[in-house]
Design a protein around this motif. Sequence first.
Motif, PDB file in Angstrom:
ATOM      1  N   VAL A 166       0.839  -1.190   0.000  1.00  0.00           N
ATOM      2  CA  VAL A 166       0.000   0.000   0.000  1.00  0.00           C
ATOM      3  C   VAL A 166       0.878   1.245   0.000  1.00  0.00           C
ATOM      4  O   VAL A 166       0.661   2.199  -0.759  1.00  0.00           O
ATOM      5  CB  VAL A 166      -0.943  -0.009   1.213  1.00  0.00           C
ATOM      6  CG1 VAL A 166      -1.675   1.330   1.373  1.00  0.00           C
ATOM      7  CG2 VAL A 166      -1.936  -1.138   1.103  1.00  0.00           C
ATOM      8  N   GLU A 167       1.898   1.243   0.852  1.00  0.00           N
ATOM      9  CA  GLU A 167       2.773   2.411   0.909  1.00  0.00           C
ATOM     10  C   GLU A 167       3.583   2.555  -0.369  1.00  0.00           C
ATOM     11  O   GLU A 167       3.848   3.667  -0.832  1.00  0.00           O
ATOM     12  CB  GLU A 167       3.682   2.313   2.123  1.00  0.00           C
ATOM     13  CG  GLU A 167       2.895   2.557   3.383  1.00  0.00           C
ATOM     14  CD  GLU A 167       3.774   2.891   4.556  1.00  0.00           C
ATOM     15  OE1 GLU A 167       4.891   3.395   4.355  1.00  0.00           O
ATOM     16  OE2 GLU A 167       3.298   2.674   5.656  1.00  0.00           O
ATOM     17  N   SER A 168       3.926   1.476  -1.005  1.00  0.00           N
ATOM     18  CA  SER A 168       4.636   1.538  -2.294  1.00  0.00           C
ATOM     19  C   SER A 168       3.715   2.124  -3.361  1.00  0.00           C
ATOM     20  O   SER A 168       4.136   2.965  -4.168  1.00  0.00           O
ATOM     21  CB  SER A 168       5.085   0.149  -2.732  1.00  0.00           C
ATOM     22  OG  SER A 168       6.007  -0.367  -1.827  1.00  0.00           O
ATOM     23  N   ALA A 169       2.476   1.684  -3.353  1.00  0.00           N
ATOM     24  CA  ALA A 169       1.513   2.210  -4.329  1.00  0.00           C
ATOM     25  C   ALA A 169       1.305   3.703  -4.094  1.00  0.00           C
ATOM     26  O   ALA A 169       1.243   4.510  -5.029  1.00  0.00           O
ATOM     27  CB  ALA A 169       0.186   1.461  -4.225  1.00  0.00           C
ATOM     28  N   VAL A 170       1.193   4.123  -2.820  1.00  0.00           N
ATOM     29  CA  VAL A 170       1.031   5.538  -2.500  1.00  0.00           C
ATOM     30  C   VAL A 170       2.267   6.305  -2.947  1.00  0.00           C
ATOM     31  O   VAL A 170       2.174   7.413  -3.507  1.00  0.00           O
ATOM     32  CB  VAL A 170       0.761   5.718  -0.991  1.00  0.00           C
ATOM     33  CG1 VAL A 170       0.878   7.178  -0.576  1.00  0.00           C
ATOM     34  CG2 VAL A 170      -0.601   5.176  -0.624  1.00  0.00           C
ATOM     35  N   ALA A 171       3.463   5.753  -2.739  1.00  0.00           N
ATOM     36  CA  ALA A 171       4.702   6.420  -3.139  1.00  0.00           C
ATOM     37  C   ALA A 171       4.754   6.580  -4.657  1.00  0.00           C
ATOM     38  O   ALA A 171       5.157   7.642  -5.171  1.00  0.00           O
ATOM     39  CB  ALA A 171       5.910   5.639  -2.633  1.00  0.00           C
ATOM     40  N   VAL A 172       4.350   5.546  -5.389  1.00  0.00           N
ATOM     41  CA  VAL A 172       4.345   5.617  -6.858  1.00  0.00           C
ATOM     42  C   VAL A 172       3.343   6.676  -7.309  1.00  0.00           C
ATOM     43  O   VAL A 172       3.624   7.504  -8.186  1.00  0.00           O
ATOM     44  CB  VAL A 172       4.031   4.224  -7.465  1.00  0.00           C
ATOM     45  CG1 VAL A 172       3.715   4.338  -8.944  1.00  0.00           C
ATOM     46  CG2 VAL A 172       5.179   3.277  -7.238  1.00  0.00           C
ATOM     47  N   LEU A 173       2.168   6.673  -6.687  1.00  0.00           N
ATOM     48  CA  LEU A 173       1.158   7.664  -7.041  1.00  0.00           C
ATOM     49  C   LEU A 173       1.647   9.086  -6.712  1.00  0.00           C
ATOM     50  O   LEU A 173       1.403  10.033  -7.463  1.00  0.00           O
ATOM     51  CB  LEU A 173      -0.157   7.375  -6.326  1.00  0.00           C
ATOM     52  CG  LEU A 173      -0.950   6.175  -6.865  1.00  0.00           C
ATOM     53  CD1 LEU A 173      -2.159   5.899  -5.989  1.00  0.00           C
ATOM     54  CD2 LEU A 173      -1.369   6.402  -8.298  1.00  0.00           C
ATOM     55  N   MET A 174       2.320   9.239  -5.606  1.00  0.00           N
ATOM     56  CA  MET A 174       2.868  10.552  -5.235  1.00  0.00           C
ATOM     57  C   MET A 174       3.938  10.975  -6.245  1.00  0.00           C
ATOM     58  O   MET A 174       3.993  12.150  -6.638  1.00  0.00           O
ATOM     59  CB  MET A 174       3.462  10.511  -3.822  1.00  0.00           C
ATOM     60  CG  MET A 174       2.470  10.270  -2.734  1.00  0.00           C
ATOM     61  SD  MET A 174       1.896  11.685  -1.813  1.00  0.00           S
ATOM     62  CE  MET A 174       3.261  12.538  -1.238  1.00  0.00           C
ATOM     63  N   ALA A 175       4.781  10.050  -6.660  1.00  0.00           N
ATOM     64  CA  ALA A 175       5.820  10.374  -7.642  1.00  0.00           C
ATOM     65  C   ALA A 175       5.174  10.790  -8.963  1.00  0.00           C
ATOM     66  O   ALA A 175       5.608  11.762  -9.612  1.00  0.00           O
ATOM     67  CB  ALA A 175       6.752   9.183  -7.839  1.00  0.00           C
ATOM     68  N   LEU A 176       4.137  10.057  -9.368  1.00  0.00           N
ATOM     69  CA  LEU A 176       3.419  10.409 -10.593  1.00  0.00           C
ATOM     70  C   LEU A 176       2.764  11.790 -10.463  1.00  0.00           C
ATOM     71  O   LEU A 176       2.774  12.594 -11.382  1.00  0.00           O
ATOM     72  CB  LEU A 176       2.354   9.360 -10.923  1.00  0.00           C
ATOM     73  CG  LEU A 176       2.877   8.021 -11.455  1.00  0.00           C
ATOM     74  CD1 LEU A 176       1.744   7.017 -11.585  1.00  0.00           C
ATOM     75  CD2 LEU A 176       3.564   8.224 -12.784  1.00  0.00           C
ATOM     76  N   THR A 177       2.186  12.063  -9.276  1.00  0.00           N
ATOM     77  CA  THR A 177       1.554  13.354  -9.031  1.00  0.00           C
ATOM     78  C   THR A 177       2.584  14.465  -9.100  1.00  0.00           C
ATOM     79  O   THR A 177       2.349  15.528  -9.700  1.00  0.00           O
ATOM     80  CB  THR A 177       0.849  13.354  -7.666  1.00  0.00           C
ATOM     81  OG1 THR A 177      -0.103  12.294  -7.625  1.00  0.00           O
ATOM     82  CG2 THR A 177       0.143  14.677  -7.416  1.00  0.00           C
ATOM     83  N   ILE A 178       3.739  14.268  -8.496  1.00  0.00           N
ATOM     84  CA  ILE A 178       4.805  15.282  -8.529  1.00  0.00           C
ATOM     85  C   ILE A 178       5.277  15.509  -9.968  1.00  0.00           C
ATOM     86  O   ILE A 178       5.473  16.647 -10.410  1.00  0.00           O
ATOM     87  CB  ILE A 178       5.974  14.870  -7.595  1.00  0.00           C
ATOM     88  CG1 ILE A 178       5.528  14.978  -6.142  1.00  0.00           C
ATOM     89  CG2 ILE A 178       7.202  15.738  -7.860  1.00  0.00           C
ATOM     90  CD1 ILE A 178       6.519  14.417  -5.146  1.00  0.00           C
ATOM     91  N   GLY A 179       5.443  14.422 -10.706  1.00  0.00           N
ATOM     92  CA  GLY A 179       5.838  14.548 -12.122  1.00  0.00           C
ATOM     93  C   GLY A 179       4.807  15.325 -12.928  1.00  0.00           C
ATOM     94  O   GLY A 179       5.147  16.190 -13.748  1.00  0.00           O
ATOM     95  N   TYR A 180       3.549  15.005 -12.690  1.00  0.00           N
ATOM     96  CA  TYR A 180       2.476  15.703 -13.401  1.00  0.00           C
ATOM     97  C   TYR A 180       2.448  17.185 -13.021  1.00  0.00           C
ATOM     98  O   TYR A 180       2.222  18.050 -13.860  1.00  0.00           O
ATOM     99  CB  TYR A 180       1.126  15.028 -13.118  1.00  0.00           C
ATOM    100  CG  TYR A 180       0.008  15.548 -13.965  1.00  0.00           C
ATOM    101  CD1 TYR A 180      -0.013  15.343 -15.340  1.00  0.00           C
ATOM    102  CD2 TYR A 180      -1.031  16.263 -13.390  1.00  0.00           C
ATOM    103  CE1 TYR A 180      -1.037  15.830 -16.110  1.00  0.00           C
ATOM    104  CE2 TYR A 180      -2.063  16.769 -14.157  1.00  0.00           C
ATOM    105  CZ  TYR A 180      -2.069  16.543 -15.529  1.00  0.00           C
ATOM    106  OH  TYR A 180      -3.091  17.031 -16.290  1.00  0.00           O
ATOM    107  N   CYS A 181       2.706  17.472 -11.729  1.00  0.00           N
ATOM    108  CA  CYS A 181       2.760  18.870 -11.271  1.00  0.00           C
ATOM    109  C   CYS A 181       3.905  19.615 -11.949  1.00  0.00           C
ATOM    110  O   CYS A 181       3.766  20.802 -12.299  1.00  0.00           O
ATOM    111  CB  CYS A 181       2.910  18.930  -9.752  1.00  0.00           C
ATOM    112  SG  CYS A 181       1.380  18.519  -8.879  1.00  0.00           S
ATOM    113  N   VAL A 182       5.043  18.957 -12.138  1.00  0.00           N
ATOM    114  CA  VAL A 182       6.177  19.581 -12.822  1.00  0.00           C
ATOM    115  C   VAL A 182       5.795  19.914 -14.267  1.00  0.00           C
ATOM    116  O   VAL A 182       6.071  21.013 -14.775  1.00  0.00           O
ATOM    117  CB  VAL A 182       7.423  18.670 -12.756  1.00  0.00           C
ATOM    118  CG1 VAL A 182       8.523  19.165 -13.686  1.00  0.00           C
ATOM    119  CG2 VAL A 182       7.935  18.575 -11.336  1.00  0.00           C
ATOM    120  N   VAL A 183       5.128  18.963 -14.933  1.00  0.00           N
ATOM    121  CA  VAL A 183       4.688  19.190 -16.314  1.00  0.00           C
ATOM    122  C   VAL A 183       3.688  20.344 -16.364  1.00  0.00           C
ATOM    123  O   VAL A 183       3.776  21.244 -17.212  1.00  0.00           O
ATOM    124  CB  VAL A 183       4.082  17.890 -16.905  1.00  0.00           C
ATOM    125  CG1 VAL A 183       3.374  18.166 -18.223  1.00  0.00           C
ATOM    126  CG2 VAL A 183       5.158  16.833 -17.083  1.00  0.00           C
TER     127      VAL A 183
END
Length: 145
Positions: A11-28
């Motif tokens: 669960v925490e890995s999935a949350v971390a991946v989702l957070m990384a994707l969110t941060i990447g999307y925010c950068v874009v």
Amino acid sequence: MMFGLPLGFFVESAVAVLMALTIGYCVVLNSRLKRLHADRSVLQQMVADLVGATNLANQAIKELKTTAMDADLALTARLEEAERFGIELANHVSAGSMLMERIAKITSIARSHPVAVEPALEETNKVQSALQQLNARARARENAA
């Protein structure tokens, strides 16, 4: 437990991946917003230039209208003056034609009656006087113009 790992780790890995994707999307999104903001200032400058050009065009149109109205008034005045001169010229031509008819009558009478030369000479003097007056009027008009 799955595959020997606790469920919380997944669960925490999935949350971390989702957070990384969110941060990447925010950068874009941030880079797109920066470009949009830069384009906005360019667009504002273009709008300001367009407003300035429109104002210049409106001023030029007003000046053209004024010039056209002035030219129309001047042309109308010249046409009226030309019409007056045309009427005056027609009157002079008519008077000249009548004078030529009178001269023709006088000469035909003088040829047919040799005795009547003296009254014809008197009539010729009147014709010469009339021609001199017409000539003087024409010169006076030329000097006035």
